[in-house]
Design a protein around this motif. Structure first.
Motif, PDB file in Angstrom:
ATOM      1  N   ASN A 128      11.497  -6.363  70.060  1.00  0.00           N
ATOM      2  CA  ASN A 128      10.410  -7.188  69.532  1.00  0.00           C
ATOM      3  C   ASN A 128      10.155  -8.394  70.428  1.00  0.00           C
ATOM      4  N   LEU A 129      11.236  -9.027  70.895  1.00  0.00           N
ATOM      5  CA  LEU A 129      11.055 -10.210  71.753  1.00  0.00           C
ATOM      6  C   LEU A 129      10.411  -9.824  73.078  1.00  0.00           C
ATOM      7  N   ILE A 130      10.874  -8.712  73.668  1.00  0.00           N
ATOM      8  CA  ILE A 130      10.353  -8.297  74.973  1.00  0.00           C
ATOM      9  C   ILE A 130       8.874  -7.934  74.855  1.00  0.00           C
ATOM     10  N   SER A 131       8.521  -7.249  73.772  1.00  0.00           N
ATOM     11  CA  SER A 131       7.149  -6.736  73.700  1.00  0.00           C
ATOM     12  C   SER A 131       6.153  -7.773  73.192  1.00  0.00           C
ATOM     13  N   SER A 132       6.575  -8.705  72.337  1.00  0.00           N
ATOM     14  CA  SER A 132       5.525  -9.539  71.748  1.00  0.00           C
ATOM     15  C   SER A 132       5.768 -11.033  71.759  1.00  0.00           C
ATOM     16  N   ASN A 133       6.927 -11.503  72.225  1.00  0.00           N
ATOM     17  CA  ASN A 133       7.126 -12.959  72.205  1.00  0.00           C
ATOM     18  C   ASN A 133       6.452 -13.609  73.409  1.00  0.00           C
ATOM     19  N   ARG A 136      10.123 -17.105  77.022  1.00  0.00           N
ATOM     20  CA  ARG A 136      11.523 -16.673  77.119  1.00  0.00           C
ATOM     21  C   ARG A 136      12.308 -17.200  75.913  1.00  0.00           C
ATOM     22  N   THR A 137      13.163 -16.345  75.369  1.00  0.00           N
ATOM     23  CA  THR A 137      13.960 -16.744  74.201  1.00  0.00           C
ATOM     24  C   THR A 137      15.426 -16.849  74.585  1.00  0.00           C
ATOM     25  N   ARG A 138      16.087 -17.909  74.102  1.00  0.00           N
ATOM     26  CA  ARG A 138      17.544 -18.020  74.251  1.00  0.00           C
ATOM     27  C   ARG A 138      18.171 -17.353  73.030  1.00  0.00           C
ATOM     28  N   VAL A 139      18.929 -16.295  73.302  1.00  0.00           N
ATOM     29  CA  VAL A 139      19.489 -15.492  72.202  1.00  0.00           C
ATOM     30  C   VAL A 139      21.011 -15.672  72.195  1.00  0.00           C
ATOM     31  N   LEU A 178      13.088 -12.740  82.573  1.00  0.00           N
ATOM     32  CA  LEU A 178      12.015 -13.706  82.299  1.00  0.00           C
ATOM     33  C   LEU A 178      11.696 -13.782  80.808  1.00  0.00           C
ATOM     34  N   LYS A 179      12.216 -12.840  80.054  1.00  0.00           N
ATOM     35  CA  LYS A 179      11.964 -12.832  78.602  1.00  0.00           C
ATOM     36  C   LYS A 179      13.183 -13.310  77.803  1.00  0.00           C
ATOM     37  N   LEU A 180      14.378 -13.095  78.371  1.00  0.00           N
ATOM     38  CA  LEU A 180      15.596 -13.343  77.580  1.00  0.00           C
ATOM     39  C   LEU A 180      16.655 -14.097  78.365  1.00  0.00           C
ATOM     40  N   MET A 181      17.325 -15.036  77.694  1.00  0.00           N
ATOM     41  CA  MET A 181      18.615 -15.550  78.162  1.00  0.00           C
ATOM     42  C   MET A 181      19.590 -15.179  77.035  1.00  0.00           C
ATOM     43  N   ILE A 182      20.660 -14.455  77.383  1.00  0.00           N
ATOM     44  CA  ILE A 182      21.550 -13.989  76.308  1.00  0.00           C
ATOM     45  C   ILE A 182      22.935 -14.601  76.440  1.00  0.00           C
ATOM     46  N   ILE A 183      23.391 -15.189  75.361  1.00  0.00           N
ATOM     47  CA  ILE A 183      24.722 -15.782  75.312  1.00  0.00           C
ATOM     48  C   ILE A 183      25.508 -15.012  74.256  1.00  0.00           C
ATOM     49  N   GLU A 184      26.593 -14.378  74.696  1.00  0.00           N
ATOM     50  CA  GLU A 184      27.419 -13.613  73.762  1.00  0.00           C
ATOM     51  C   GLU A 184      28.619 -14.470  73.386  1.00  0.00           C
ATOM     52  N   ALA A 185      28.712 -14.844  72.123  1.00  0.00           N
ATOM     53  CA  ALA A 185      29.846 -15.664  71.672  1.00  0.00           C
ATOM     54  C   ALA A 185      30.916 -14.743  71.113  1.00  0.00           C
ATOM     55  N   ARG A 186      32.015 -14.608  71.860  1.00  0.00           N
ATOM     56  CA  ARG A 186      33.137 -13.791  71.357  1.00  0.00           C
ATOM     57  C   ARG A 186      33.992 -14.723  70.515  1.00  0.00           C
ATOM     58  N   PHE A 187      33.701 -14.648  69.233  1.00  0.00           N
ATOM     59  CA  PHE A 187      34.194 -15.642  68.298  1.00  0.00           C
ATOM     60  C   PHE A 187      35.646 -15.400  67.935  1.00  0.00           C
ATOM     61  N   GLY A 188      36.383 -16.488  67.719  1.00  0.00           N
ATOM     62  CA  GLY A 188      37.763 -16.415  67.239  1.00  0.00           C
ATOM     63  C   GLY A 188      37.772 -16.165  65.750  1.00  0.00           C
ATOM     64  N   SER A 189      38.091 -17.168  64.954  1.00  0.00           N
ATOM     65  CA  SER A 189      38.134 -16.941  63.518  1.00  0.00           C
ATOM     66  C   SER A 189      37.736 -18.185  62.755  1.00  0.00           C
ATOM     67  N   MET A 190      36.982 -17.951  61.683  1.00  0.00           N
ATOM     68  CA  MET A 190      36.563 -19.051  60.806  1.00  0.00           C
ATOM     69  C   MET A 190      36.646 -18.529  59.391  1.00  0.00           C
ATOM     70  N   LYS A 191      37.079 -19.363  58.465  1.00  0.00           N
ATOM     71  CA  LYS A 191      37.227 -18.916  57.070  1.00  0.00           C
ATOM     72  C   LYS A 191      35.864 -18.849  56.389  1.00  0.00           C
ATOM     73  N   THR A 192      35.104 -17.850  56.735  1.00  0.00           N
ATOM     74  CA  THR A 192      33.803 -17.607  56.109  1.00  0.00           C
ATOM     75  C   THR A 192      34.022 -16.670  54.912  1.00  0.00           C
ATOM     76  N   PRO A 193      33.020 -16.528  54.020  1.00  0.00           N
ATOM     77  CA  PRO A 193      33.194 -15.580  52.907  1.00  0.00           C
ATOM     78  C   PRO A 193      33.515 -14.168  53.399  1.00  0.00           C
ATOM     79  N   GLY A 194      32.851 -13.745  54.484  1.00  0.00           N
ATOM     80  CA  GLY A 194      33.086 -12.394  55.003  1.00  0.00           C
ATOM     81  C   GLY A 194      34.506 -12.237  55.533  1.00  0.00           C
ATOM     82  N   ALA A 195      34.981 -13.232  56.300  1.00  0.00           N
ATOM     83  CA  ALA A 195      36.328 -13.141  56.878  1.00  0.00           C
ATOM     84  C   ALA A 195      37.385 -13.217  55.775  1.00  0.00           C
ATOM     85  N   ILE A 196      37.163 -14.046  54.781  1.00  0.00           N
ATOM     86  CA  ILE A 196      38.138 -14.173  53.682  1.00  0.00           C
ATOM     87  C   ILE A 196      38.277 -12.827  52.969  1.00  0.00           C
ATOM     88  N   GLU A 197      37.135 -12.174  52.747  1.00  0.00           N
ATOM     89  CA  GLU A 197      37.174 -10.870  52.062  1.00  0.00           C
ATOM     90  C   GLU A 197      37.856  -9.805  52.941  1.00  0.00           C
TER      91      GLU A 197
END
Ligand SMILES: NC(=O)c1ccc[n+]([C@@H]2O[C@H](COP(=O)([O-])OP(=O)(O)OC[C@H]3O[C@@H](n4cnc5c(N)ncnc54)[C@H](OP(=O)(O)O)[C@@H]3O)[C@@H](O)[C@H]2O)c1
Length: 263
Positions: A128-133, A136-139, A178-197
């Motif tokens: 969607n970003l490549i075709s219609s934005n 450039r988007t920072r993702v 020219l359309k995208l800058m991509i940052i991949e965050a390889r996350f450690g751990s945070m006590k979110t509802p999903g992680a707690i479950e």
């Protein structure tokens, strides 16, 4: 750093956990927001809460499922009613419903679900970003440090699919710089509802207390013996905003497992 009413950011998985904290940090920084997640009521109360903290920004909600391509297309259609340029996009997901499961027990449906949740959804968003934005988007994509270390046997499906996510991100960023800058965050751990479950379910299968499991994660898997906090997400948002323009694709390792990375 305040961006006033000019810049727009989309956040997926925005009503809880990493996505919610990201939306809160972006609101603090003055971005206009489009928030996406499934449960309409929870999304509405997140929007109410953020609006009450930061009245001058525009926040809209689109409820939908990342596993459904029509919902993702609708997210963009709704967004383009307000702006023709998405400046930032933060992708957070949930977890596959079938996990944790032991490798021999993983059903076929689990692979399909995890693939649509992490891979096909991300491809559709980038498409969607490549075709219609306009511009450039920072993702920023929330991935996990466990994709590069021998993660937990009970969480193999998510890790295997998310390892493929890295390749998709890198290849797409290099093909459309020219359309995208991509940052991949390889996350450690945070006590979110999903992680707690997830930790509750893993602990039950392993017959240990969840508190003990959290200690193992904090003390054995993170080099600085810590879990992430809201301040870390705020710092991450600021990092994405200040990333130099020449960045095309980069990985940020955030806590956890960096001693065993095998990129
Ligand atoms: N927390 C951690 O320590 C950690 C570490 C590494 C990686 N991660 C990864 O980061 C991502 C976010 O984790 P989290 O802990 O923040 O999860 P969480 O607390 O469960 O929050 C997930 C968010 O995503 C939404 N969501 C879930 N499934 C969705 C779907 N199919 N379509 C659209 N929205 C959906 C949820 O709202 P609705 O249910 O209303 O849709 C909620 O807002 C996950 O992929 C997780 O594996 C987390």
């Amino acid at each position: 750093m305040t961006h006033g009413s000019s810049q727009w950011a989309i956040v997926t998985g925005a009503s809880k956990g990493l996505g919610y904290h990201t939306a809160k940090a972006l609101a603090e920084e003055g971005f206009n927001l489009v928030l996406f997640s499934r449960n309409k009521q929870r999304l509405a109360s997140t929007i109410d809460e953020l609006r009450s903290r930061k009245g001058e920004i525009t926040i809209i909600g689109v409820s939908g499922d990342l596993r459904n391509p029509e919902d993702i297309d609708r997210l963009f259609k709704e967004t383009y009613r307000y702006t023709d340029k998405v400046d930032y996009l933060f992708i957070s997901y949930g977890n596959p419903l079938c996990e944790p499961s032991k490798i021999p027990d993983v059903p076929w449906s689990c692979w399909l679900e995890a693939t649509s949740l992490y891979l096909a959804s991300t491809h559709r968003i980038l498409q969607n970003l490549i075709s219609s934005n306009n511009g450039r988007t920072r993702v920023l994509v929330y991935n996990s440090f466990t994709i590069t270390s021998p993660g937990h046997e009970l969480l193999t499906v998510a890790d295997a699919v998310r390892r493929g996510l890295s390749l998709l991100l890198k290849r797409t960023a290099y093909s459309y710089p020219l359309k995208l800058m991509i940052i991949e965050a390889r996350f450690g751990s945070m006590k979110t509802p999903g992680a707690i479950e997830t930790i509750r379910l893993v602990s039950r299968l392993q017959k240990i207390e969840p508190d003990e499991m959290w200690i193992i994660i904090r003390e054995k898997m993170t080099p600085l013996n810590r879990l992430a906090s809201y301040d870390d997400i705020l710092a991450l948002v600021k990092t994405v905003v200040s990333m130099p323009d020449y960045t095309v694709y980069t990985v940020l390792n955030i806590d956890g497992g960096s001693d065993s990375i095998v990129c």
